[in-house]
Design a protein around this motif. Structure first.
Motif, PDB file in Angstrom:
ATOM      1  N   SER A  40      -0.358   4.420  -0.391  1.00 18.71           N
ATOM      2  CA  SER A  40      -1.180   5.606  -0.193  1.00 18.71           C
ATOM      3  C   SER A  40      -0.561   6.597   0.790  1.00 18.71           C
ATOM      4  CB  SER A  40      -2.585   5.213   0.275  1.00 18.71           C
ATOM      5  OG  SER A  40      -2.523   4.473   1.493  1.00 18.71           O
ATOM      6  N   THR A  57      -0.420  15.607 -10.935  1.00 17.58           N
ATOM      7  CA  THR A  57      -0.548  14.209 -10.536  1.00 17.58           C
ATOM      8  C   THR A  57       0.707  13.408 -10.862  1.00 17.58           C
ATOM      9  OG1 THR A  57      -2.934  14.324 -10.915  1.00 17.58           O
ATOM     10  CG2 THR A  57      -1.960  12.133 -10.738  1.00 17.58           C
ATOM     11  N   GLN A 105      -4.722   5.341  -6.194  1.00 17.52           N
ATOM     12  CA  GLN A 105      -6.033   5.852  -6.619  1.00 17.52           C
ATOM     13  C   GLN A 105      -5.894   6.958  -7.661  1.00 17.52           C
ATOM     14  OE1 GLN A 105      -8.506   6.819  -3.237  1.00 17.52           O
ATOM     15  NE2 GLN A 105      -8.207   4.833  -2.277  1.00 17.52           N
ATOM     16  N   VAL A 106      -5.090   6.660  -8.679  1.00 20.98           N
ATOM     17  CA  VAL A 106      -4.924   7.560  -9.814  1.00 20.98           C
ATOM     18  C   VAL A 106      -5.076   6.735 -11.084  1.00 20.98           C
ATOM     19  CG1 VAL A 106      -3.368   9.116  -8.570  1.00 20.98           C
ATOM     20  CG2 VAL A 106      -2.406   7.206  -9.871  1.00 20.98           C
ATOM     21  N   SER A 107      -5.117   7.400 -12.238  1.00 26.37           N
ATOM     22  CA  SER A 107      -5.195   6.681 -13.500  1.00 26.37           C
ATOM     23  C   SER A 107      -3.826   6.125 -13.871  1.00 26.37           C
ATOM     24  CB  SER A 107      -5.696   7.610 -14.613  1.00 26.37           C
ATOM     25  OG  SER A 107      -4.711   8.587 -14.927  1.00 26.37           O
ATOM     26  N   ARG A 130      -4.301  14.678  -1.845  1.00 16.61           N
ATOM     27  CA  ARG A 130      -4.621  14.431  -3.241  1.00 16.61           C
ATOM     28  C   ARG A 130      -3.899  15.465  -4.093  1.00 16.61           C
ATOM     29  NH1 ARG A 130      -4.962   9.896  -3.766  1.00 16.61           N
ATOM     30  NH2 ARG A 130      -5.670  10.238  -5.902  1.00 16.61           N
ATOM     31  N   ALA A 165      -3.987   1.570  -8.700  1.00 15.64           N
ATOM     32  CA  ALA A 165      -5.009   1.204  -7.722  1.00 15.64           C
ATOM     33  C   ALA A 165      -4.587   1.609  -6.319  1.00 15.64           C
ATOM     34  CB  ALA A 165      -5.286  -0.294  -7.788  1.00 15.64           C
ATOM     35  N   SER A 166      -3.300   1.405  -5.997  1.00 22.68           N
ATOM     36  CA  SER A 166      -2.807   1.727  -4.664  1.00 22.68           C
ATOM     37  C   SER A 166      -2.852   3.228  -4.393  1.00 22.68           C
ATOM     38  CB  SER A 166      -1.378   1.211  -4.495  1.00 22.68           C
ATOM     39  OG  SER A 166      -0.869   1.501  -3.220  1.00 22.68           O
ATOM     40  N   ASP A 170       0.850  -1.182   0.000  1.00 23.00           N
ATOM     41  CA  ASP A 170       0.000   0.000   0.000  1.00 23.00           C
ATOM     42  C   ASP A 170       0.891   1.240   0.000  1.00 23.00           C
ATOM     43  OD1 ASP A 170      -1.917   1.905   0.283  1.00 23.00           O
ATOM     44  OD2 ASP A 170      -2.470   1.381   2.338  1.00 23.00           O
TER      45      ASP A 170
END
Length: 225
Positions: free
Chosen positions: A5, A17, A50-52, A11, A47-48, A3
């Motif tokens: 994150s 980004t 939470q971005v494209s 954010r 996924a980890s 993980d």
């Protein structure tokens, strides 16, 4: 995939980004959360964090340019390992660059530099007997960062910044070696005295000697593994 994150504390703002993802992955690699040879799968990272996948793809390209990751044909991207040859090359370069940084710092001696170095030195000396090599390592990075910034040379700052990243990947820190905390602090004290005296020759030699000793400790530890 671990993980990641925590490496994105906030954010990322619009348009930043890719930079945020690059910084997150870089720090995870330098911290050892993503160790050498770990596969860096775009979908898992996206996924980890939470971005494209688009900023992840660009981040992996940037990390490849920095040498922290490398592409393997038909397989993907992985965290780059550090061979014995890489470490040898790192210390050869760092010895000379740290010596040059100390020389320039002694010539420039910007206001506040010596007190700042002495403050870090005092914090390190308090930890000598505590057995906290990780904390000593962090303070050591701060000590050398102050010197390279005081040198006032943007190219030297950039090159030593890259060397600092490589050193952070080497585990365990040399401060875990018996006696290194006290000898490292003594070597720092020599560097501070030379800078305070405005003696570039002495500062350069003290800086180089400090790196040579660190190199010998590193190699001794590797050979005993």
């Amino acid at each position: 995939m671990r993980d990641l994150s925590a490496y994105l504390s906030d954010r990322p703002s619009r348009g930043r980004t890719t930079e945020a993802v690059t910084n997150a992955l870089r720090e995870a690699i330098l911290d050892g959360v993503l160790p050498p040879s770990t596969w860096l799968r775009e979908d898992e990272i996206a996924a980890s964090l939470q971005v494209s996948r688009t900023p992840v793809r660009e981040a992996l390209r940037r990390l490849s340019d920095e040498g922290l990751a490398h592409k393997i044909a038909h397989h993907g991207t992985a965290v780059s390992p550090m061979s014995l040859e890489d470490i040898l090359a790192l210390y050869v370069v760092r010895e000379n660059l740290e010596g040059l940084a100390a020389r320039l710092a002694a010539k420039n001696t910007p206001a506040g530099l010596v007190p700042a170095l002495q403050k870090v030195q005092a914090q390190m000396e308090e930890l000598v007997d505590s057995g906290d090599p990780a904390a000593l390592s962090r303070l050591n990075i701060t000590f050398h960062r102050l010197i390279r910034e005081a040198a006032g040379n943007q190219y030297l700052d950039r090159f030593l910044g890259q060397a600092e990243q490589a050193v952070r990947r080497l585990a365990p820190t040399t401060f875990a070696a018996p006696g290194r905390a006290s000898t490292g602090c003594a070597e720092h004290a020599e560097i501070i005295r030379a800078i305070e005296a405005g003696d570039p020759d002495a500062a350069e030699e003290a800086g180089k000697r400090h790196m040579r000793n660190a190199r010998e400790i590193r190699f001794s530890a590797m050979m005993s593994m």
